[in-house]
Design an enzyme around this catalytic site. Structure first.
Site, mmCIF file in Angstrom:
data_model
loop_
_atom_site.group_PDB
_atom_site.id
_atom_site.type_symbol
_atom_site.label_atom_id
_atom_site.label_comp_id
_atom_site.label_asym_id
_atom_site.label_seq_id
_atom_site.Cartn_x
_atom_site.Cartn_y
_atom_site.Cartn_z
ATOM 1 N N HIS A 185 1.967 4.526 -2.439
ATOM 2 C CA HIS A 185 2.109 5.872 -2.893
ATOM 3 C C HIS A 185 3.258 6.408 -3.516
ATOM 4 O O HIS A 185 3.502 7.310 -4.194
ATOM 5 C CB HIS A 185 1.644 6.075 -1.125
ATOM 6 C CG HIS A 185 0.758 6.030 -0.923
ATOM 7 N ND1 HIS A 185 -0.716 7.505 -1.074
ATOM 8 C CD2 HIS A 185 -0.530 5.265 0.802
ATOM 9 C CE1 HIS A 185 -1.528 6.536 -0.364
ATOM 10 N NE2 HIS A 185 -1.296 6.214 0.552
ATOM 11 N N HIS A 227 1.050 -1.065 0.142
ATOM 12 C CA HIS A 227 -0.433 0.181 -0.086
ATOM 13 C C HIS A 227 0.947 1.166 0.366
ATOM 14 O O HIS A 227 0.670 2.626 -0.898
ATOM 15 C CB HIS A 227 -0.697 -0.328 1.236
ATOM 16 C CG HIS A 227 -1.608 0.938 1.752
ATOM 17 N ND1 HIS A 227 -2.595 1.097 1.057
ATOM 18 C CD2 HIS A 227 -2.172 2.456 1.463
ATOM 19 C CE1 HIS A 227 -3.462 2.253 1.228
ATOM 20 N NE2 HIS A 227 -2.545 3.242 1.919
ATOM 21 N N GLU A 228 1.883 1.296 0.876
ATOM 22 C CA GLU A 228 2.564 2.736 0.771
ATOM 23 C C GLU A 228 3.428 2.502 -0.297
ATOM 24 O O GLU A 228 3.676 3.700 -0.390
ATOM 25 C CB GLU A 228 3.479 2.660 2.451
ATOM 26 C CG GLU A 228 2.711 2.297 3.738
ATOM 27 C CD GLU A 228 1.700 3.574 3.599
ATOM 28 O OE1 GLU A 228 1.829 4.755 3.633
ATOM 29 O OE2 GLU A 228 0.597 3.516 4.505
#
Ligand code: ZN
Length: 502
Positions: free
Chosen positions: A268, A264-265
């Site tokens: 980003h 997820h990160e």
């Protein structure tokens, strides 16, 4: 060769440098800083914010923007100069209304409330943060009031995170999503038959880290341009176009926590690392909005990381990493386990189907707090009631109830949550567009080729930074406005298959 544009860029770069320094301090605060550093750290960040705010709202910037407007008007809107002047003006007009002392107070309060939250959550002590949160709500309303003529008190706060979007527009999207999501969840619950026991075993954390690093490297995360550290509440922050930081947390009894928070990160981070480097140090050098950013973290986490295609190629590596835990588990058991649907208490642990119910109830509670329908003292009870009515589960305490998210304790009340669900909607739309553009995408993902997808995303979205708004990007990339259909289509198909719905 435009001295005024050069002057504007120089001034904006100085603001960007001050904010980057504040990001370093904030990153350190949530990773390595000893707890007692919190009070002075709040002051350090507040000082930088005061300087950044003063530099950005300097009347000279307003004059430069006015003087440069004819130049912007002579160019197509997507030209980097025109976009820079447009976006800088938008930010300038918003921030110039906010007094510098207020901006600094907000930062200082955010640091103090984070320090209070980090103690109150494990102690299950809502009473300890209640006055802090009341102050946050008060400051949030004041911040909103600096923008004249808002239709809802939340609108200016939403606009800071998801520019151009409003409470009423988002409420309408969310109402449609809820109306279609709840019946799907009921059908899944009625079908039952799955569990996640395959990923709830003992997985030594060092091996989890090794595997996650391998996966994020496969995604295209460059360890020369970023690093991964541990925190209580995972996030990504950018110091420069060649320096992004991912933070994650791990659970030795649950394989999903570390791996999917890292993906997820990293999603980003790939967005930030993919922005055209010429935008570095300007307001264009960032993602288009919270929702757009979240669409990319969720695309990598859910559409790649929780997809069957990815594991067709990667499961053997995971089994080799954890032979005792997964050596005899077939992919046909592992895949439903990482996509186990179960209404639960914690947003960040939620599956793809229930996740948005967690977000939408927070959004509703924020609106109620802001417009005065709900008092902070009644928030824990309102939270419990919504979990019972929306998800059918009752939080046994505030630790896993109203205290679970950092957002209200490290910023404003208002604007922080809608981006998660907007991101899920957009991720489905963007991934569907990628599949149309790249017909062999599933096969490539099975082979571990994620570079083709990354290239397409960089070209379609990442490189543009803030040149386009989220609504414009979604229209350009998918040919449709932000909507509910793509996500519901994805969820119905995927979970229909996993749960044998017809
Ligand atoms: Zn995220």
């Amino acid at each position: 060769m435009n001295p005024k544009l050069d002057d504007l860029r120089r001034r904006l770069c100085e603001v960007g440098d001050l904010r980057a320094a504040a990001c370093v301090l904030h990153w350190d605060q949530t990773t390595y800083m000893p707890p007692k550093g919190a009070v002075s750290r709040g002051r350090h960040i507040a000082t930088l914010e005061r300087l950044a705010h003063a530099a950005f709202t300097d009347a000279a910037i307003g004059t430069l923007l006015d003087d440069l407007q004819p130049h912007a008007d002579s160019l197509p809107p997507e030209h980097p100069d025109a976009a820079l002047i447009r976006v800088a003006r938008r930010d300038y007009e918003r921030d110039v209304r906010v007094p510098a002392d207020f901006a600094a107070e907000l930062e200082e309060h955010a640091a103090a409330s984070y320090a209070a939250w980090i103690k109150a959550r494990p102690a299950n002590d809502f009473a300890a943060v209640r006055p802090v949160l009341e102050r946050t709500l008060d400051l949030s309303r004041q911040l909103s009031n600096f923008t004249p003529n808002a239709r809802h008190v939340a609108d200016p706060l939403i606009d800071r995170q998801d520019p151009g979007m409003t409470a009423s527009e988002i409420s309408a999207l969310f109402a449609e999503l809820r109306a279609r999501l709840v019946p799907l969840l009921r059908r899944i619950a009625a079908a039952g038959g799955n569990d996640d026991s395959a990923v709830r075993r003992h997985f030594p954390i060092s091996a989890q880290r090794d595997f996650a690093r391998r996966v994020v490297a496969l995604m295209g995360f460059d360890f020369e341009r970023g690093r991964i550290d541990d925190t209580a509440h995972p996030f990504m922050t950018t110091f420069a176009s060649d320096d992004v930081r991912i933070t994650v947390r791990a659970d030795e009894h649950f394989l999903g926590e570390h791996l999917f928070s890292a993906m997820h990160e990293a999603g980003h981070a790939l967005y930030e690392l993919g922005v055209d480097p010429v935008f570095e140090g300007t307001p264009l050098g960032d993602g288009a909005s919270n929702g757009m950013h979240e669409s990319q973290s969720r695309l990598w986490e859910n559409f790649v990381g929780r997809g069957r295609d990815f594991w067709e190629g990667q499961f053997a590596h995971l089994q080799a990493t954890f032979p005792d835990q997964l050596g005899t588990v077939p992919l046909d058991d592992f895949y439903p386990a990482i996509n186990y649907v179960q209404p639960s208490l914690i947003r960040t642990d939620a599956d793809e189907v229930t996740y948005n119910l967690h977000v939408m109830l927070r959004f509703d509670l924020e609106l109620q707090l802001l417009d005065g329908r709900l008092a902070v003292r009644d928030l824990p009870e309102a939270w419990r009631a919504r979990y019972v009515s929306d998800l059918g589960v009752e939080p046994p305490d505030d630790r896993d109830g109203v205290l679970q998210d950092v957002h209200w304790f490290h910023g404003t009340v208002g604007g922080a949550f809608q981006g998660y669900t907007l991101g899920n909607l957009i991720s489905a739309q963007v991934f569907a567009a990628a599949r149309r553009a790249l017909p062999d995408l599933p096969e490539r993902i099975r082979r571990g080729d994620l570079a083709t997808l990354l290239d397409w995303l960089r070209h379609s979205i990442y490189r543009h930074g803030r040149v386009f708004t989220a609504a414009e990007l979604v229209q350009r990339v998918t040919g449709a406005p932000i909507g509910v259909d793509a996500l519901m289509h994805h969820l119905s198909r995927k979970y229909g298959e996993i749960y044998g719905l017809d």
